[in-house]
Motif scaffolding. Sequence first.
Motif, PDB file in Angstrom:
ATOM      1  N   THR A 186       2.291  45.545  30.179  1.00 32.24           N
ATOM      2  CA  THR A 186       2.438  46.657  29.242  1.00 32.24           C
ATOM      3  C   THR A 186       3.913  47.019  29.196  1.00 32.24           C
ATOM      4  O   THR A 186       4.627  46.906  30.194  1.00 32.24           O
ATOM      5  CB  THR A 186       1.601  47.882  29.656  1.00 32.24           C
ATOM      6  N   LEU A 187       4.365  47.420  28.020  1.00 33.77           N
ATOM      7  CA  LEU A 187       5.787  47.690  27.816  1.00 33.77           C
ATOM      8  C   LEU A 187       5.997  49.158  27.496  1.00 33.77           C
ATOM      9  O   LEU A 187       5.328  49.717  26.620  1.00 33.77           O
ATOM     10  CB  LEU A 187       6.319  46.819  26.673  1.00 33.77           C
ATOM     11  N   ILE A 188       6.912  49.780  28.212  1.00 31.17           N
ATOM     12  CA  ILE A 188       7.307  51.157  27.930  1.00 31.17           C
ATOM     13  C   ILE A 188       8.711  51.107  27.334  1.00 31.17           C
ATOM     14  O   ILE A 188       9.685  50.834  28.032  1.00 31.17           O
ATOM     15  CB  ILE A 188       7.309  52.032  29.204  1.00 31.17           C
ATOM     16  N   ALA A 189       8.806  51.311  26.008  1.00 35.39           N
ATOM     17  CA  ALA A 189      10.098  51.233  25.332  1.00 35.39           C
ATOM     18  C   ALA A 189      10.054  52.090  24.085  1.00 35.39           C
ATOM     19  O   ALA A 189       9.008  52.239  23.454  1.00 35.39           O
ATOM     20  CB  ALA A 189      10.432  49.787  24.970  1.00 35.39           C
ATOM     21  N   ALA A 234       3.804  46.537  34.695  1.00 35.79           N
ATOM     22  CA  ALA A 234       4.351  47.487  33.732  1.00 35.79           C
ATOM     23  C   ALA A 234       5.852  47.258  33.641  1.00 35.79           C
ATOM     24  O   ALA A 234       6.540  47.153  34.652  1.00 35.79           O
ATOM     25  CB  ALA A 234       4.054  48.918  34.159  1.00 35.79           C
ATOM     26  N   LEU A 235       6.343  47.161  32.434  1.00 32.80           N
ATOM     27  CA  LEU A 235       7.742  46.861  32.198  1.00 32.80           C
ATOM     28  C   LEU A 235       8.391  48.033  31.472  1.00 32.80           C
ATOM     29  O   LEU A 235       7.913  48.470  30.424  1.00 32.80           O
ATOM     30  CB  LEU A 235       7.856  45.591  31.357  1.00 32.80           C
ATOM     31  N   ILE A 236       9.473  48.565  32.038  1.00 34.43           N
ATOM     32  CA  ILE A 236      10.139  49.744  31.482  1.00 34.43           C
ATOM     33  C   ILE A 236      11.579  49.408  31.114  1.00 34.43           C
ATOM     34  O   ILE A 236      12.284  48.750  31.883  1.00 34.43           O
ATOM     35  CB  ILE A 236      10.112  50.908  32.494  1.00 34.43           C
ATOM     36  N   LEU A 237      11.987  49.848  29.923  1.00 35.81           N
ATOM     37  CA  LEU A 237      13.392  49.770  29.516  1.00 35.81           C
ATOM     38  C   LEU A 237      13.962  51.176  29.582  1.00 35.81           C
ATOM     39  O   LEU A 237      13.388  52.105  29.004  1.00 35.81           O
ATOM     40  CB  LEU A 237      13.516  49.219  28.090  1.00 35.81           C
ATOM     41  N   ALA A 238      15.069  51.347  30.280  1.00 41.61           N
ATOM     42  CA  ALA A 238      15.622  52.687  30.494  1.00 41.61           C
ATOM     43  C   ALA A 238      17.138  52.663  30.343  1.00 41.61           C
ATOM     44  O   ALA A 238      17.833  51.879  30.987  1.00 41.61           O
ATOM     45  CB  ALA A 238      15.250  53.208  31.879  1.00 41.61           C
ATOM     46  N   VAL A 246      11.668  47.646  36.191  1.00 39.59           N
ATOM     47  CA  VAL A 246      12.533  48.483  35.364  1.00 39.59           C
ATOM     48  C   VAL A 246      13.819  47.733  35.039  1.00 39.59           C
ATOM     49  O   VAL A 246      14.564  47.342  35.939  1.00 39.59           O
ATOM     50  CB  VAL A 246      12.871  49.817  36.071  1.00 39.59           C
ATOM     51  N   ALA A 247      14.054  47.523  33.749  1.00 37.67           N
ATOM     52  CA  ALA A 247      15.347  47.026  33.291  1.00 37.67           C
ATOM     53  C   ALA A 247      16.144  48.245  32.866  1.00 37.67           C
ATOM     54  O   ALA A 247      15.774  48.930  31.909  1.00 37.67           O
ATOM     55  CB  ALA A 247      15.172  46.049  32.129  1.00 37.67           C
ATOM     56  N   ALA A 248      17.191  48.562  33.591  1.00 37.92           N
ATOM     57  CA  ALA A 248      17.904  49.818  33.366  1.00 37.92           C
ATOM     58  C   ALA A 248      19.406  49.601  33.289  1.00 37.92           C
ATOM     59  O   ALA A 248      19.961  48.720  33.946  1.00 37.92           O
ATOM     60  CB  ALA A 248      17.585  50.809  34.487  1.00 37.92           C
ATOM     61  N   GLY A 249      20.033  50.424  32.467  1.00 40.04           N
ATOM     62  CA  GLY A 249      21.476  50.428  32.371  1.00 40.04           C
ATOM     63  C   GLY A 249      22.083  51.386  33.378  1.00 40.04           C
ATOM     64  O   GLY A 249      21.371  52.191  33.993  1.00 40.04           O
ATOM     65  N   VAL A 268      17.928  45.085  27.384  1.00 35.96           N
ATOM     66  CA  VAL A 268      16.823  44.680  26.513  1.00 35.96           C
ATOM     67  C   VAL A 268      16.497  43.200  26.716  1.00 35.96           C
ATOM     68  O   VAL A 268      15.324  42.810  26.781  1.00 35.96           O
ATOM     69  CB  VAL A 268      17.164  44.955  25.036  1.00 35.96           C
ATOM     70  N   SER A 269      17.513  42.360  26.819  1.00 37.99           N
ATOM     71  CA  SER A 269      17.279  40.930  26.992  1.00 37.99           C
ATOM     72  C   SER A 269      16.545  40.636  28.299  1.00 37.99           C
ATOM     73  O   SER A 269      15.564  39.886  28.322  1.00 37.99           O
ATOM     74  CB  SER A 269      18.604  40.168  26.956  1.00 37.99           C
ATOM     75  N   VAL A 270      17.003  41.244  29.388  1.00 38.32           N
ATOM     76  CA  VAL A 270      16.356  41.023  30.679  1.00 38.32           C
ATOM     77  C   VAL A 270      14.920  41.519  30.655  1.00 38.32           C
ATOM     78  O   VAL A 270      13.988  40.826  31.105  1.00 38.32           O
ATOM     79  CB  VAL A 270      17.145  41.719  31.803  1.00 38.32           C
ATOM     80  N   GLY A 271      14.693  42.707  30.108  1.00 40.63           N
ATOM     81  CA  GLY A 271      13.345  43.247  30.046  1.00 40.63           C
ATOM     82  C   GLY A 271      12.423  42.410  29.183  1.00 40.63           C
ATOM     83  O   GLY A 271      11.281  42.107  29.568  1.00 40.63           O
ATOM     84  N   ALA A 272      12.901  42.005  28.019  1.00 39.47           N
ATOM     85  CA  ALA A 272      12.067  41.249  27.081  1.00 39.47           C
ATOM     86  C   ALA A 272      11.638  39.910  27.672  1.00 39.47           C
ATOM     87  O   ALA A 272      10.446  39.559  27.652  1.00 39.47           O
ATOM     88  CB  ALA A 272      12.831  41.037  25.777  1.00 39.47           C
ATOM     89  N   TRP A 273      12.585  39.171  28.200  1.00 36.62           N
ATOM     90  CA  TRP A 273      12.245  37.830  28.665  1.00 36.62           C
ATOM     91  C   TRP A 273      11.546  37.845  30.017  1.00 36.62           C
ATOM     92  O   TRP A 273      10.834  36.890  30.359  1.00 36.62           O
ATOM     93  CB  TRP A 273      13.497  36.961  28.675  1.00 36.62           C
ATOM     94  N   THR A 274      11.689  38.931  30.778  1.00 37.79           N
ATOM     95  CA  THR A 274      10.856  39.090  31.974  1.00 37.79           C
ATOM     96  C   THR A 274       9.407  39.260  31.559  1.00 37.79           C
ATOM     97  O   THR A 274       8.488  38.698  32.176  1.00 37.79           O
ATOM     98  CB  THR A 274      11.314  40.295  32.804  1.00 37.79           C
ATOM     99  N   GLY A 275       9.185  40.047  30.507  1.00 37.51           N
ATOM    100  CA  GLY A 275       7.824  40.216  29.997  1.00 37.51           C
ATOM    101  C   GLY A 275       7.228  38.905  29.523  1.00 37.51           C
ATOM    102  O   GLY A 275       6.050  38.604  29.782  1.00 37.51           O
TER     103      GLY A 275
END
Length: 352
Positions: free
Chosen positions: A265-268, A231-235, A316-319, A247-254
């Motif tokens: 699965t993407l939570i965004a 599960a991939l989360i952008l936060a 989790v890709a988070a700011g 967003v870049s880290v999360g997208a390309w990790t997926g």
Amino acid sequence: MNLFGQSTSTRAALPPRFAAIVLVVLAVVTGNKWLLVLGCACGAVLVVALVLRPRLDDLAVSASMAPRTSVGRSVDCLIEVTNTGNGWSPIAHGTHRVELLDDITFRIDALPPGGRASLVVARTAAARGIALHSDVLLATAAPLGLRLRKHTVDVPLRLIVHPAEVAVSVPEPRAGSDDTQWVVSRSGIDVHGIRDWRPGDVAGQVHWRSSARRGRLVVLEREIPKPGGLALILAATAGDDSWESVVSVGAWTGVAAVAAGRDVTLIAAVAGGAELGPDDATTILDWCAQSKPVLPDQTQLAGAFEFVGRGGDIAVAAGPSAFHGWWHWAAALARSHEIELIPLISGPRQSQ
């Protein structure tokens, strides 16, 4: 209604305009008819330039390019201009304007009726998102160079710009993940079963003892573990300066996880809905092209927990803004489900 459309004077119109005024004034003061004639002639040139209207609306413009690219990457754009009128088109310039891409200006030579000109130019994507429209601003000062006329042509175009590509690593699945599956593979170690030989099977797969006992060639099928789901989360929150990096880290990790054989699965949060791509990796990138900063709520986290199963992992890709309370709450909620939150950007782990 503007009788002359988008038309303005050029710098070249200043000398004849100034000359016409000066000559007419001198003619009135001196009574010299020849000065009056010259002044009227200068004014006539301006009138002719005003009345002559090159038909820019006879120019049909089309543009085509690959439907997807990434920030910082170039995409070839084919622009075609066709003269649909009954006479020659004027020499003109066109500026193709597409949201997310830099504008490009090009020259259009005079075209005969039915004539066509084309141009292929590399365009660099400057921003992430989806462009649903483009247009070309046509401009010409023909035939005398004294009046600049403009005409805007709508050009249908749809372009998806994915986040900038970055180097990432896929989190290793935990051994206790409930959703670890096994798939048949020639390179596996554990024996899955025996089946009849088929064209394409290599000699190393043949189980000779079983083949002798059955009187026909049979081969061993082996299996290897398939990595569990991720599960991939952008936060992040609005105004987070690091959002594009998140967003870049999360997208390309997926994308890397899909390439490694994992279900993702993407939570965004997505603005306006996402267009589904032709495969899982492209779909992830399409969603991330539209994602906006948000902190996932309990309902969204519950969906991620259900997807990975007890003992699974959530990346989790988070700011930085996500670690002012949200991370502690989300990590505690995950631990109650025996699930670990894995930060994809260095630094957050100290904030747990």
